[in-house]
Design an enzyme around this catalytic site. Structure first.
Site, PDB file in Angstrom:
ATOM      1  N   THR A   1       0.855  -1.180   0.000  1.00 13.67           N
ATOM      2  CA  THR A   1       0.000   0.000   0.000  1.00 13.67           C
ATOM      3  C   THR A   1       0.891   1.229   0.000  1.00 13.67           C
ATOM      4  O   THR A   1       1.955   1.228   0.634  1.00 13.67           O
ATOM      5  CB  THR A   1      -0.924   0.028   1.234  1.00 13.67           C
ATOM      6  OG1 THR A   1      -0.121   0.029   2.422  1.00 13.67           O
ATOM      7  CG2 THR A   1      -1.844  -1.187   1.259  1.00 13.67           C
ATOM      8  N   HIS A   2       0.499   2.276  -0.726  1.00  6.02           N
ATOM      9  CA  HIS A   2       1.356   3.459  -0.921  1.00  6.02           C
ATOM     10  C   HIS A   2       2.681   3.071  -1.563  1.00  6.02           C
ATOM     11  O   HIS A   2       3.693   3.759  -1.375  1.00  6.02           O
ATOM     12  CB  HIS A   2       1.627   4.180   0.405  1.00  6.02           C
ATOM     13  CG  HIS A   2       0.391   4.551   1.165  1.00  6.02           C
ATOM     14  ND1 HIS A   2      -0.224   5.781   1.031  1.00  6.02           N
ATOM     15  CD2 HIS A   2      -0.357   3.852   2.057  1.00  6.02           C
ATOM     16  CE1 HIS A   2      -1.291   5.824   1.814  1.00  6.02           C
ATOM     17  NE2 HIS A   2      -1.400   4.668   2.440  1.00  6.02           N
TER      18      HIS A   2
ATOM     19  N   GLU B   1       1.181  -2.813 -21.763  1.00 11.28           N
ATOM     20  CA  GLU B   1       1.370  -1.430 -22.213  1.00 11.28           C
ATOM     21  C   GLU B   1       0.328  -1.051 -23.262  1.00 11.28           C
ATOM     22  O   GLU B   1      -0.207   0.070 -23.258  1.00 11.28           O
ATOM     23  CB  GLU B   1       2.779  -1.270 -22.787  1.00 11.28           C
ATOM     24  CG  GLU B   1       3.876  -1.347 -21.733  1.00 11.28           C
ATOM     25  CD  GLU B   1       5.264  -1.468 -22.338  1.00 11.28           C
ATOM     26  OE1 GLU B   1       6.240  -1.268 -21.593  1.00 11.28           O
ATOM     27  OE2 GLU B   1       5.375  -1.767 -23.547  1.00 11.28           O
TER      28      GLU B   1
ATOM     29  N   SER C   1      13.657  -4.362 -27.007  1.00 13.94           N
ATOM     30  CA  SER C   1      14.504  -3.199 -27.248  1.00 13.94           C
ATOM     31  C   SER C   1      15.219  -3.314 -28.581  1.00 13.94           C
ATOM     32  O   SER C   1      15.586  -4.414 -29.012  1.00 13.94           O
ATOM     33  CB  SER C   1      15.543  -3.050 -26.132  1.00 13.94           C
ATOM     34  OG  SER C   1      16.442  -1.997 -26.411  1.00 13.94           O
ATOM     35  N   SER C   2      15.419  -2.157 -29.210  1.00  9.20           N
ATOM     36  CA  SER C   2      16.195  -2.118 -30.458  1.00  9.20           C
ATOM     37  C   SER C   2      17.684  -1.974 -30.182  1.00  9.20           C
ATOM     38  O   SER C   2      18.500  -2.067 -31.105  1.00  9.20           O
ATOM     39  CB  SER C   2      15.722  -0.948 -31.319  1.00  9.20           C
ATOM     40  OG  SER C   2      15.922   0.278 -30.629  1.00  9.20           O
TER      41      SER C   2
END
Length: 492
Positions: A192-193, A335, A322-323
């Protein structure tokens, strides 16, 4: 009305603004030709379900008007046949208009009227544009207005597309519940938080996600009910001008027969300007987007790593991440879900603004409402399916990692409160963190609670559900402290 110039130059149609050339090889007419020139904005076209729904209304209207003796049977039958072909998607290339167009969707309505009229004309042996045979306004649009056709078409198209979304949500809820069963006994650090908190089982986490999807499904089904209330038959301002007294009841009956749904007449005056039903539907989609976004964010955090993050779960690998960084894997599906959720939330805001833009007897923003609602539904159908198939179903929980993080944290402290007091526990937590020791190690070193009791109290499984405080242990700890103090005094 019509003058054929040549096979190559197209036909000339005349409307209230004058003459306009329409290509010979198309089934739309003057109104659509003008609208296509006026509104070249987004390049986006109406969803097929929306066009089919307008055509469905045309078919039902023709059937109703024939029943009421208002429409010649020969013309009516040709309209019904033409509308059926449009519903099947046969002339999809004839619906060329941009989704951003004149208010109230009049271009959409007239595009459909013209295509159906010209198909019917051909059926009856005429050539496109011979509107003395079948007229787009007088016959196809009989007893209708764009102001009641378009809101009704939105409702029908939403109802036709929602079942697929509901199925995907129900399957996703089941997928989460399946993960809950698979990992029900794996205990993790609750947070939490974004700070360590009391333990929770992964079974409980996944069950929570599944329940969220079920709640979202329920909200959508509830909003779906408002889509069954129709304004059709109200024509321009909801008064029903230019309709037979029985038209509204009759066309709704025809729509029920054609769709298998249970539409009912609403207050057409109110529904000419009130878009509240669409706002309710859009809100239910926005809430789904909010919940999906939160769950996706959780999965991204829990997957973060693999060495320097939380890394309690492993999401399926769907593509290189990743490239430039070899071997890097990103939470790509989650995403993508995030981005769709942002879009759906934005669509809802646009729908809300459009709904409050109604003026006097009409809200003219229905084309925007139609596009954004149907776009949100389509986005969510595909996204929820992708999320389930390519992410949720393949989640792996790293049980060893969860156990290690739980053991090294101080999250078990809360359960000690009833036994030795909040202030004492808080002091122990600070000391344990400062000395880089586990709480259990510190308690045993300081001889605060005998190990036999401490193991029972710090059982993390019991900490993930309600548990009655063992008063006997509290008394025995107090007695232990008392004897320990007495022993210390004697030794002094």
């Amino acid at each position: 009305m019509l003058k054929i110039i040549s096979d190559t130059m197209g036909r000339i149609e005349k409307d209230s603004l004058g003459k306009i050339e329409v290509p010979d090889n198309v089934l739309y007419g003057a109104f659509t030709a003008r609208a296509s020139r006026n509104f070249r904005i987004s390049g986006l076209r109406a969803k097929p379900e929306f066009i089919s729904s307008i055509a469905l209304i045309k078919k039902a209207a023709a059937l109703a008007n024939m029943k009421l003796g208002m429409l010649d049977k020969k013309i009516g039958d040709a309209i019904v046949q033409a509308a059926s072909e449009v519903i099947e998607g046969k002339y999809s290339d004839q619906f060329i208009l941009d989704v951003f167009q004149a208010g109230a969707g009049t271009p959409f309505n007239m595009n459909t009227n013209e295509v159906i009229a010209n198909v019917a004309i051909k059926t009856l042996g005429g050539k496109p544009g011979d509107y003395h045979i079948v007229h787009p306004n007088n016959h196809v649009n009989m007893a209708q207005s764009s102001n009641d056709v378009i809101p009704t078409a939105i409702r029908i198209s939403v109802l036709l597309t929602l079942p697929a979304l509901i199925r995907e949500l129900e399957e996703t809820a089941l997928s989460f519940h399946s993960k809950a069963e698979e990992y029900n006994n794996v205990i993790k650090v609750g947070r939490t938080h974004l700070e360590d908190a009391v333990p929770i089982r992964y079974g409980q986490v996944f069950d929570g996600y599944g329940s969220s999807m079920e709640k979202c499904t329920g909200r959508i089904k509830k909003a779906q009910e408002s889509m069954l209330e129709l304004s059709i038959g109200g024509t321009a301002t909801g008064t029903g001008i230019n309709t037979h007294p029985e038209f509204k009841k009759t066309i709704i009956s025809e729509l029920n027969g054609l769709t298998g749904l249970e539409f009912y007449p609403g207050n057409s005056i109110m529904m000419s300007w009130s878009m509240a039903g669409f706002v309710e539907m859009s809100n239910s989609l926005r809430i789904l987007a909010i919940e999906l976004n939160k769950i996706s964010n959780d999965l991204r955090l829990l997957n973060s790593g693999p060495k320097a993050g939380i890394s309690e779960i492993i999401l399926p690998e769907v593509e290189p991440g990743s490239s430039i960084m070899p071997g890097k894997i990103n939470p790509s599906i989650a995403e993508a879900v995030n981005m769709v959720c942002f879009q759906v939330t934005g669509n809802d805001h646009a729908v809300s603004l459009a709904a409050e833009a109604g003026q006097l007897e009409l809200n003219v923003m229905t084309p925007l409402i139609a596009f954004d609602l149907l776009w949100s539904i389509k986005l969510l159908i595909n996204t929820v399916r992708m999320f389930r198939e390519d992410c949720v179903s393949g989640i792996i929980v790293d049980e060893k990692r969860c156990a290690r993080l739980l053991e090294n944290s101080q999250v078990l402290a809360t359960v000690l409160n009833p036994y030795i007091g909040y202030e004492n526990v808080a002091e122990l937590v600070k000391t344990a963190l400062h000395e880089n020791k586990s709480l259990k190690q510190l308690i045993l070193e300081r001889d605060i609670i005998p190990e036999i009791y401490l193991n029972k109290i710090l059982d993390p499984v019991k900490m993930t559900e309600p548990e009655t405080i063992d008063k006997r242990i509290i008394e025995e700890i107090k007695e232990y402290w008392k004897k320990r103090e007495e022993s210390r005094i004697e030794s002094d």
